[in-house]
Write a protein that holds these residues in place. Structure first.
Motif, mmCIF file in Angstrom:
data_model
loop_
_atom_site.group_PDB
_atom_site.id
_atom_site.type_symbol
_atom_site.label_atom_id
_atom_site.label_comp_id
_atom_site.label_asym_id
_atom_site.label_seq_id
_atom_site.Cartn_x
_atom_site.Cartn_y
_atom_site.Cartn_z
ATOM 1 N N VAL A 14 -48.803 29.000 -31.948
ATOM 2 C CA VAL A 14 -49.714 30.053 -32.412
ATOM 3 C C VAL A 14 -48.991 31.007 -33.367
ATOM 4 N N THR A 15 -47.816 31.496 -32.952
ATOM 5 C CA THR A 15 -47.110 32.504 -33.759
ATOM 6 C C THR A 15 -46.156 31.873 -34.765
ATOM 7 N N THR A 63 -58.849 29.795 -31.117
ATOM 8 C CA THR A 63 -58.712 29.022 -32.353
ATOM 9 C C THR A 63 -58.674 27.518 -32.105
ATOM 10 N N GLY A 64 -58.511 27.109 -30.846
ATOM 11 C CA GLY A 64 -58.431 25.688 -30.546
ATOM 12 C C GLY A 64 -57.112 25.072 -31.005
ATOM 13 N N ALA A 65 -56.082 25.895 -31.119
ATOM 14 C CA ALA A 65 -54.781 25.421 -31.608
ATOM 15 C C ALA A 65 -54.224 24.296 -30.737
ATOM 16 N N LEU A 66 -54.378 24.423 -29.424
ATOM 17 C CA LEU A 66 -53.854 23.380 -28.521
ATOM 18 C C LEU A 66 -54.624 22.076 -28.689
ATOM 19 N N ASN A 67 -55.942 22.176 -28.850
ATOM 20 C CA ASN A 67 -56.755 20.967 -29.048
ATOM 21 C C ASN A 67 -56.249 20.181 -30.258
ATOM 22 N N ARG A 68 -55.997 20.899 -31.349
ATOM 23 C CA ARG A 68 -55.504 20.245 -32.565
ATOM 24 C C ARG A 68 -54.115 19.663 -32.358
ATOM 25 N N GLN A 69 -53.246 20.451 -31.749
ATOM 26 C CA GLN A 69 -51.851 20.036 -31.577
ATOM 27 C C GLN A 69 -51.746 18.807 -30.673
ATOM 28 N N LEU A 70 -52.575 18.774 -29.632
ATOM 29 C CA LEU A 70 -52.480 17.693 -28.644
ATOM 30 C C LEU A 70 -53.517 16.593 -28.870
ATOM 31 N N ASN A 71 -54.339 16.748 -29.899
ATOM 32 C CA ASN A 71 -55.396 15.768 -30.181
ATOM 33 C C ASN A 71 -56.253 15.486 -28.953
ATOM 34 N N GLY A 72 -56.654 16.531 -28.261
ATOM 35 C CA GLY A 72 -57.478 16.348 -27.070
ATOM 36 C C GLY A 72 -58.212 17.622 -26.736
ATOM 37 N N GLU A 73 -59.095 17.525 -25.765
ATOM 38 C CA GLU A 73 -59.879 18.685 -25.350
ATOM 39 C C GLU A 73 -59.141 19.383 -24.214
ATOM 40 N N VAL A 74 -58.688 20.605 -24.474
ATOM 41 C CA VAL A 74 -57.945 21.356 -23.454
ATOM 42 C C VAL A 74 -58.943 22.101 -22.580
ATOM 43 N N ASP A 75 -58.877 21.845 -21.280
ATOM 44 C CA ASP A 75 -59.800 22.432 -20.321
ATOM 45 C C ASP A 75 -59.553 23.933 -20.166
ATOM 46 N N ALA A 76 -60.613 24.694 -19.907
ATOM 47 C CA ALA A 76 -60.478 26.139 -19.710
ATOM 48 C C ALA A 76 -59.543 26.455 -18.555
ATOM 49 N N ALA A 77 -59.498 25.576 -17.552
ATOM 50 C CA ALA A 77 -58.622 25.788 -16.395
ATOM 51 C C ALA A 77 -57.152 25.843 -16.809
ATOM 52 N N ILE A 78 -56.810 25.109 -17.868
ATOM 53 C CA ILE A 78 -55.431 25.118 -18.371
ATOM 54 C C ILE A 78 -55.073 26.523 -18.858
ATOM 55 N N TYR A 79 -56.003 27.136 -19.597
ATOM 56 C CA TYR A 79 -55.743 28.487 -20.099
ATOM 57 C C TYR A 79 -55.626 29.483 -18.949
ATOM 58 N N ASP A 80 -56.455 29.289 -17.908
ATOM 59 C CA ASP A 80 -56.369 30.166 -16.736
ATOM 60 C C ASP A 80 -55.000 30.029 -16.078
ATOM 61 N N GLU A 81 -54.523 28.776 -15.979
ATOM 62 C CA GLU A 81 -53.212 28.523 -15.379
ATOM 63 C C GLU A 81 -52.106 29.171 -16.221
ATOM 64 N N LEU A 82 -52.225 29.081 -17.539
ATOM 65 C CA LEU A 82 -51.236 29.699 -18.430
ATOM 66 C C LEU A 82 -51.202 31.214 -18.230
ATOM 67 N N ARG A 83 -52.385 31.802 -18.108
ATOM 68 C CA ARG A 83 -52.448 33.271 -17.895
ATOM 69 C C ARG A 83 -51.814 33.647 -16.557
ATOM 70 N N GLU A 84 -52.036 32.825 -15.541
ATOM 71 C CA GLU A 84 -51.420 33.090 -14.227
ATOM 72 C C GLU A 84 -49.896 33.058 -14.337
ATOM 73 N N ILE A 85 -49.375 32.101 -15.093
ATOM 74 C CA ILE A 85 -47.925 31.994 -15.272
ATOM 75 C C ILE A 85 -47.391 33.240 -15.969
ATOM 76 N N VAL A 86 -48.106 33.691 -17.003
ATOM 77 C CA VAL A 86 -47.689 34.884 -17.737
ATOM 78 C C VAL A 86 -47.724 36.121 -16.823
#
Length: 91
Positions: A14-15, A63-86
């Motif tokens: 992203v950055t 922005t869907g940056a992960l979808n593009r980078q990984l060529n797949g559909e990133v589930d909303a649960a993944i983002y929730d898990e990332l926020r929990e880690i942060v």
């Protein structure tokens, strides 16, 4: 004299900042198409790195940056898990 080990650097998708690998979170897509958070940083598959920062995670989701980078559909649960880690709720 002890040799100083080189710290592996990775780029936040992203950055676009280069940071030490341990300051980033790795998200992986396997050959089977499974997408998950790889906290060890060693799992097989296509990896993408995000800074441990809520604003960065929110922007990646928007922005869907992960979808593009990984060529797949990133589930909303993944983002929730990332926020929990942060937030430090998940070690």
């Amino acid at each position: 004299m002890a040799q100083k080990r080189k710290i592996p650097q990775r780029k936040c998708i992203v950055t676009n900042e280069m940071k030490p690998k341990k300051d980033l979170i790795r998200i992986v897509r396997t050959k089977e198409g499974d997408i998950f958070v790889d906290e060890t940083g060693k799992k097989n598959g296509r990896g993408a790195y995000l800074s441990k920062d809520k604003a960065v995670i929110d922007k990646a989701e928007k922005t869907g940056a992960l979808n593009r980078q990984l060529n797949g559909e990133v589930d909303a649960a993944i983002y929730d898990e990332l926020r929990e880690i942060v937030d430090g709720k998940k070690a």
